[in-house]
Motif scaffolding. Structure first.
Motif, short mmCIF file in Angstrom:
data_model
loop_
_atom_site.label_atom_id
_atom_site.label_comp_id
_atom_site.label_asym_id
_atom_site.label_seq_id
_atom_site.Cartn_x
_atom_site.Cartn_y
_atom_site.Cartn_z
N VAL A 74 -59.98 53.28 29.04
CA VAL A 74 -59.42 53.85 27.81
C VAL A 74 -60.49 54.59 27.01
N ALA A 75 -61.67 54.04 26.91
CA ALA A 75 -62.74 54.62 26.09
C ALA A 75 -63.51 55.71 26.81
N GLY A 76 -63.08 56.05 28.03
CA GLY A 76 -63.80 57.03 28.82
C GLY A 76 -64.65 56.36 29.89
N THR A 77 -65.08 57.15 30.85
CA THR A 77 -65.90 56.61 31.92
C THR A 77 -67.26 56.15 31.37
N SER A 78 -67.87 55.23 32.08
CA SER A 78 -69.20 54.78 31.66
C SER A 78 -70.19 55.95 31.71
N GLU A 79 -69.99 56.87 32.67
CA GLU A 79 -70.85 58.04 32.77
C GLU A 79 -70.76 58.88 31.50
N LEU A 80 -69.57 59.11 31.01
CA LEU A 80 -69.39 59.92 29.81
C LEU A 80 -69.96 59.21 28.58
N ARG A 81 -69.68 57.94 28.44
CA ARG A 81 -70.17 57.22 27.26
C ARG A 81 -71.69 57.18 27.24
N ARG A 82 -72.31 57.04 28.40
CA ARG A 82 -73.78 57.10 28.46
C ARG A 82 -74.27 58.49 28.07
N ALA A 83 -73.59 59.52 28.57
CA ALA A 83 -74.00 60.89 28.25
C ALA A 83 -73.91 61.17 26.76
N ILE A 84 -72.88 60.64 26.11
CA ILE A 84 -72.70 60.85 24.67
C ILE A 84 -73.84 60.20 23.89
N VAL A 85 -74.10 58.92 24.18
CA VAL A 85 -75.13 58.22 23.39
C VAL A 85 -76.53 58.75 23.70
N GLU A 86 -76.75 59.17 24.95
CA GLU A 86 -78.07 59.71 25.30
C GLU A 86 -78.31 61.06 24.62
N ARG A 87 -77.30 61.92 24.60
CA ARG A 87 -77.44 63.21 23.93
C ARG A 87 -77.68 63.01 22.43
N HIS A 88 -76.92 62.08 21.83
CA HIS A 88 -77.06 61.85 20.40
C HIS A 88 -78.44 61.28 20.07
N ALA A 89 -78.92 60.39 20.90
CA ALA A 89 -80.25 59.80 20.68
C ALA A 89 -81.34 60.86 20.82
N ALA A 90 -81.20 61.73 21.82
CA ALA A 90 -82.20 62.76 22.06
C ALA A 90 -82.26 63.76 20.91
N ASP A 91 -81.10 64.09 20.36
CA ASP A 91 -81.04 65.13 19.33
C ASP A 91 -81.23 64.61 17.92
N PHE A 92 -80.87 63.34 17.68
CA PHE A 92 -80.87 62.83 16.31
C PHE A 92 -81.62 61.52 16.12
N GLY A 93 -82.15 60.95 17.18
CA GLY A 93 -82.90 59.72 17.05
C GLY A 93 -82.05 58.49 16.77
N SER A 94 -80.78 58.55 17.14
CA SER A 94 -79.89 57.41 16.94
C SER A 94 -80.13 56.36 18.02
N ALA A 95 -79.49 55.21 17.87
CA ALA A 95 -79.75 54.10 18.80
C ALA A 95 -78.44 53.39 19.15
N TYR A 96 -77.52 54.12 19.75
CA TYR A 96 -76.23 53.54 20.13
C TYR A 96 -76.21 53.19 21.61
N LYS A 97 -75.44 52.16 21.94
CA LYS A 97 -75.22 51.75 23.32
C LYS A 97 -73.84 52.23 23.75
N PRO A 98 -73.59 52.34 25.06
CA PRO A 98 -72.25 52.75 25.51
C PRO A 98 -71.13 51.89 24.94
N ALA A 99 -71.39 50.60 24.71
CA ALA A 99 -70.37 49.72 24.14
C ALA A 99 -70.06 50.06 22.69
N GLU A 100 -70.89 50.90 22.07
CA GLU A 100 -70.68 51.34 20.70
C GLU A 100 -70.15 52.77 20.65
#
Length: 398
Positions: A74-100
């Motif tokens: 429902v929340a998307g593939t694990s691949e997509l959720r990792r890609a989202i949090v990794e891109r956000h961390a790289a660009d903004f210094g955030s610290a989210y996990k795929p479960a978030e």
């Protein structure tokens, strides 16, 4: 013996609390005129005029050919959720996990789900004015009450922690932020953004930060509320690929939030849309992990268009317009024309611009003000010039 007639109400109270989106209403009215043969200049649509980059389209085609067409989590593939949090961390210094993280069918659905799981009947939500058209209705659909805070138009629609603090009560559940702003194009100063986020965190109030235009920040100080990692307990970041990668029709957005909030959003989404479209998820992974130069290229053109529209609007006597520092909207104040030719509010101006000048704009009433119209300058340079010339002639004749 005749039975008494039972009157059954057709529609629910909650659907009667909201209105159709003001931007969608304009789109429908403009479509009717086009069907009648009208040559319109469209400043109404809030979407990029660019095509989706080729590498993103190719990823979707590859997904189709690979038969990636089944349900996903429902929340998307694990691949997509990792890609989202990794891109956000790289660009903004955030610290989210795929479960978030939860991926949704557009940023609007992520926002809708977040408000539905956080806001209860009677809760107050602080909403800066002007606001994106859907904020108010989504809050009221959830049973919440909007508490409006007027941004400072004389200072580029600035918003500060002091302004927000004056609106906080014991019933305040959340604060909506949207920087860069739709409709004004205003960008919050980093210190003001941090001040509001920290104020909310200290008070146990949630900040729902709509960052759909975060990559279209022209100040050189691009930032996300998510970079304030020590405040993430009370943060919900809503993002979208629509504006960043010119993917409006693909419908892929996301939210980053504490795991309990994401879990609740997954529960709600599981009973509505379920997962985002499977092949779109593959395209989204490529957008997030692939080449990023397309963002800078599009932003460079938006800045040129911004400068052209502001110059053109300010050349029209009577129009005042703050310089937008992001997104792709101008929000001119047209109140100087009220009282002329029967014009009383922005809705009158937008209606006559459409039917007489054949220029599509969105009236400010949908954004919480009656003195403005919204102009989307996400169009070609030629169309922008054509529309500005029509507006100049219209206002000169009023």
């Amino acid at each position: 013996m005749p039975t008494a007639e039972v009157k059954v109400k057709l529609l629910s109270d909650r659907i009667e609390r909201i209105q159709i989106s003001a931007t969608m209403a304009v789109v429908m009215e403009a479509a009717k005129l086009r069907e009648q043969g009208a040559d319109l200049v469209d400043f109404g649509a809030g979407e990029p005029h660019f095509s989706t980059p080729e590498h993103i389209k190719e990823a979707a085609i590859a997904a189709i050919r690979a038969n990636f067409s089944k349900y996903t989590p429902v929340a998307g593939t694990s691949e997509l959720r990792r890609a989202i949090v990794e891109r956000h961390a790289a660009d903004f210094g955030s610290a989210y996990k795929p479960a978030e993280c939860i991926a949704s069918t557009g940023g609007k659905l992520a926002l809708f789900n977040a408000i539905q799981v956080l806001v209860d009947h009677g809760d107050e939500v602080i909403l800066p004015v002007p606001y994106w058209v859907s904020f108010k209705d989504i809050i009221e659909y959830a049973g919440g009450r909007c508490v409006y805070v007027e941004a400072d138009e004389s200072n580029g629609f600035a918003l500060t922690a002091e302004m927000i603090e004056r609106a906080i009560t014991s019933r305040t559940k959340a604060i909506i932020l949207n920087s860069p702003s739709n409709p004004s194009g205003a960008v919050m100063k980093p210190a003001d953004l941090e001040g509001i986020v920290r104020l909310a965190h200290e008070r146990g109030i949630y900040v729902i930060s709509d960052e759909c235009y975060v990559y279209l920040n022209f100040t050189g100080e691009r930032g996300s509320a998510g970079s304030l990692t020590d405040c993430k307990e009370h943060l919900v970041i809503v993002g979208s690929l629509s504006k960043t990668y010119a993917m409006t029709g693909w419908r892929l957005g996301y939210a980053l939030a504490p795991a309990p909030i994401v879990t609740a959003m997954i529960k709600l989404q599981s009973q509505s849309t379920s997962n985002p479209t499977s092949l779109v998820q593959k395209a989204a992974v490529e957008a997030l992990r692939g080449p990023q130069h397309c963002i800078g290229e599009m932003k460079t053109d938006y800045i040129k268009l911004r400068d052209k529209v502001i110059s053109g609007l300010r050349a029209i006597p009577g129009i005042r317009c703050s310089k937008p520092e992001g997104a792709f909207y101008a929000y001119p104040n047209i109140s100087a024309f009220f009282g002329r030719g029967g014009l009383k509010a922005a809705a009158d101006v937008a209606h006559r611009l459409l039917h007489e000048a054949h220029v599509v704009t969105v009236p400010g009433e949908g954004f919480g003000t009656r003195e403005h119209i919204r102009i989307s300058y996400a169009t070609s340079h030629g169309e922008l010039e054509r529309g500005l010339e029509r507006m100049k002639k219209f206002f000169a004749a009023v």
